[in-house]
Design an enzyme around this catalytic site. Structure first.
Site, mmCIF file in Angstrom:
data_model
loop_
_atom_site.group_PDB
_atom_site.id
_atom_site.type_symbol
_atom_site.label_atom_id
_atom_site.label_comp_id
_atom_site.label_asym_id
_atom_site.label_seq_id
_atom_site.Cartn_x
_atom_site.Cartn_y
_atom_site.Cartn_z
ATOM 1 N N SER A 191 22.355 51.391 77.691
ATOM 2 C CA SER A 191 22.531 52.433 78.784
ATOM 3 C C SER A 191 22.142 53.905 77.984
ATOM 4 O O SER A 191 20.796 53.893 77.465
ATOM 5 C CB SER A 191 24.118 52.707 78.866
ATOM 6 O OG SER A 191 24.319 53.685 79.882
ATOM 7 N N ASP A 348 22.823 48.136 89.866
ATOM 8 C CA ASP A 348 22.848 49.271 88.867
ATOM 9 C C ASP A 348 21.799 50.377 89.317
ATOM 10 O O ASP A 348 20.970 50.042 89.551
ATOM 11 C CB ASP A 348 22.274 48.617 87.442
ATOM 12 C CG ASP A 348 22.228 49.693 86.229
ATOM 13 O OD1 ASP A 348 22.530 50.802 86.519
ATOM 14 O OD2 ASP A 348 21.881 49.338 85.339
ATOM 15 N N HIS A 378 26.045 47.756 85.989
ATOM 16 C CA HIS A 378 25.790 48.653 84.729
ATOM 17 C C HIS A 378 26.889 48.637 83.979
ATOM 18 O O HIS A 378 28.202 48.658 84.307
ATOM 19 C CB HIS A 378 25.598 50.175 85.288
ATOM 20 C CG HIS A 378 25.000 51.048 84.149
ATOM 21 N ND1 HIS A 378 23.950 50.909 83.579
ATOM 22 C CD2 HIS A 378 25.550 51.721 83.182
ATOM 23 C CE1 HIS A 378 23.429 51.431 82.689
ATOM 24 N NE2 HIS A 378 24.688 52.160 82.334
#
Ligand SMILES: *[C@@H]1O[C@H](CO)[C@@H](O)[C@H](O)[C@H]1NC(C)=O
Ligand SMILES: *[C@@H]1O[C@H](CO)[C@@H](O)[C@H](O)[C@H]1NC(C)=O
Ligand SMILES: *[C@@H]1O[C@H](CO)[C@@H](O)[C@H](O)[C@H]1NC(C)=O
Length: 408
Positions: A191, A348, A378
């Protein structure tokens, strides 16, 4: 009776308001994801309230709430030494397998955790577990970087911290101290940590003073750009847990120390409209019409405004900074990068950031493995153990470890 019915009403309101979110049936374990998302949104609301009444910055409260029961001291075991130390001013947690005779050269992974540049820590259970598992399974030394977080610092400080720790580690003396094979080092992150990992790799590639270069980079659903918040995955997953488009935009604005009043302008791409001339050539580098497969593009239309917010570059100069958006690097930079692993998830908003980067790297001649999970969401990779176990969490983690084992 009265108490009971009041309680029941409260639970129903909580359930209706927080928990129920319509989710596609193709996502891994939708009911569990709804609960996880509800918990996260509830924590966000508490943080916003605390911010609103002037107690503290909402991100600081959110980080406190999510880490409070979760942070712990390094715990070594019979076959693993875990220590907290400092690399040139930056805190790190180091995981060293101790199963082999000392002096045997080992592989190594520098890990940069996610959390929107504002949340998370190398010391939380989720990242401690992940790094421990990677270290055990790959039999590698893992250096987990405790870079400073927003709102205490802003761009580019988290990146500078990650770069400083990495550069320090990549020196011959330090590698020797930890018995690391200099030809077998990877840089990795998930991320926002994937954003930092990608930027650190680009910075190292272009820095003649760093002579030991990583063999691999491994990016897990990385955040890679802020020029287009209407890629097909941003459109398709706009309201997807646990990171919606609006939440992602706010993470960006906080990272860059910019007021949230710009959020709606960014949502409609007013920050990269045709009258913001500085961004035109950069948007071309992520022209998803030609860079994404049809199965991702579907019928989504590009959002390109003719008039928008032409003065925004003065307010957000980092908008055109490649250190913030590694996806807009030039081809000559991409050519210098190591062999790459990119993991993306269908559900995501960031699916296309990772996918476009994989494609651009391939076009630059880099060997890329792109693993896409059709039921992934995600953040799923850190949800691979009780009480937040998701099958896709364990599968993404195991696939990532398998690639490291085979390629590092
Ligand atoms: C490399 O090191 C030299 C000497 O310390 C310094 O002047 C130069 O700016 C450094 N280059 C980079 C790209 O950091
Ligand atoms: C962030 O913005 C605030 C208010 O605009 C300013 O006072 C502060 O100095 C900025 N911080 C950084 C690190 O740029
Ligand atoms: C986008 O920019 C146009 C032109 O300046 C303006 O009319 C519109 O209100 C803006 N939209 C948002 C959501 O800021």
């Amino acid at each position: 009776m009265k108490v009971q019915s009041a309680l029941l009403t409260a639970i129903s309101v909580f359930t209706a308001y927080y928990v129920y979110t319509p989710l596609p049936s193709t996502v891994s374990e939708p009911w569990k994801l709804m609960l996880l998302d509800a918990t996260f949104r509830c924590a966000q609301d508490v943080s916003n309230l605390a911010h609103y009444v002037g107690l503290s910055h909402h991100l600081r409260v959110l980080n406190f709430v999510s880490n409070y029961f979760d942070k712990h001291d390094p715990i070594s075991s019979g076959h693993m030494k875990v220590t907290d130390t400092v690399f040139d001013g930056v805190e790190v947690r180091i995981f060293e397998p101790t199963t082999e005779p000392s002096g045997t050269l080992k592989r190594s992974i520098i890990y940069i955790h996610g959390g929107g540049w504002a949340l998370g820590s190398a010391r939380t259970r989720s990242y401690d577990n992940l790094c421990r598992k990677v270290s055990e399974d790959v039999n590698a030394v893992v250096v987990s970087v405790e870079y400073r977080l927003v709102p205490d610092v802003h761009f580019p400080t988290p990146l500078d911290d990650a770069f400083t720790a990495t550069k320090y580690f990549l020196s011959p003396e330090v590698l020797e101290k930890y018995s690391i094979d200099p030809d077998r080092i990877a840089i990795s992150g998930d991320s926002a940590g994937g954003n930092l990992a990608a930027a650190v790799c680009q910075q190292i590639a272009g820095d003649p003073n760093v002579t030991i270069k990583p063999k691999l980079q491994a990016l897990i659903y990385p955040v890679l750009q802020m020029l287009d918040f209407n890629t097909p995955s941003y459109q398709q997953n706009r309201d997807m847990p646990i990171v919606s488009r609006f939440v992602m935009i706010k993470f960006w604005l906080d990272y860059l120390n910019v007021s949230h009043t710009f959020a709606h302008s960014l949502e409609v791409n007013n920050h990269t409209s045709l009258d913001v001339s500085e961004t035109l050539s950069l948007r071309e580098l992520l022209n998803w019409h030609s860079l994404l497969p049809l199965s991702f593009k579907k019928d989504y239309k590009p959002v390109l405004q003719s008039t928008g917010n032409p003065n925004i570059i003065q307010e957000i100069p980092a908008l055109i900074d490649r250190r913030a958006s590694p996806l807009i690097a030039l081809q000559e930079t991409l050519q210098l990068l190591p062999k790459t692993y990119i993991l993306t998830c269908e559900h995501d908003v960031l699916r296309d950031d990772g996918t476009i980067y994989a494609r651009r790297l391939q076009e630059a001649g880099i060997d890329v493995t792109h693993d896409h999970y059709n039921d992934g969401f995600h953040g799923c990779m850190i949800f691979a153990s009780w009480p937040t176990y998701f099958s896709v969490g364990a599968r993404t983690r195991d696939g990532y470890i398998k690639w490291l084992k085979q390629n590092l």
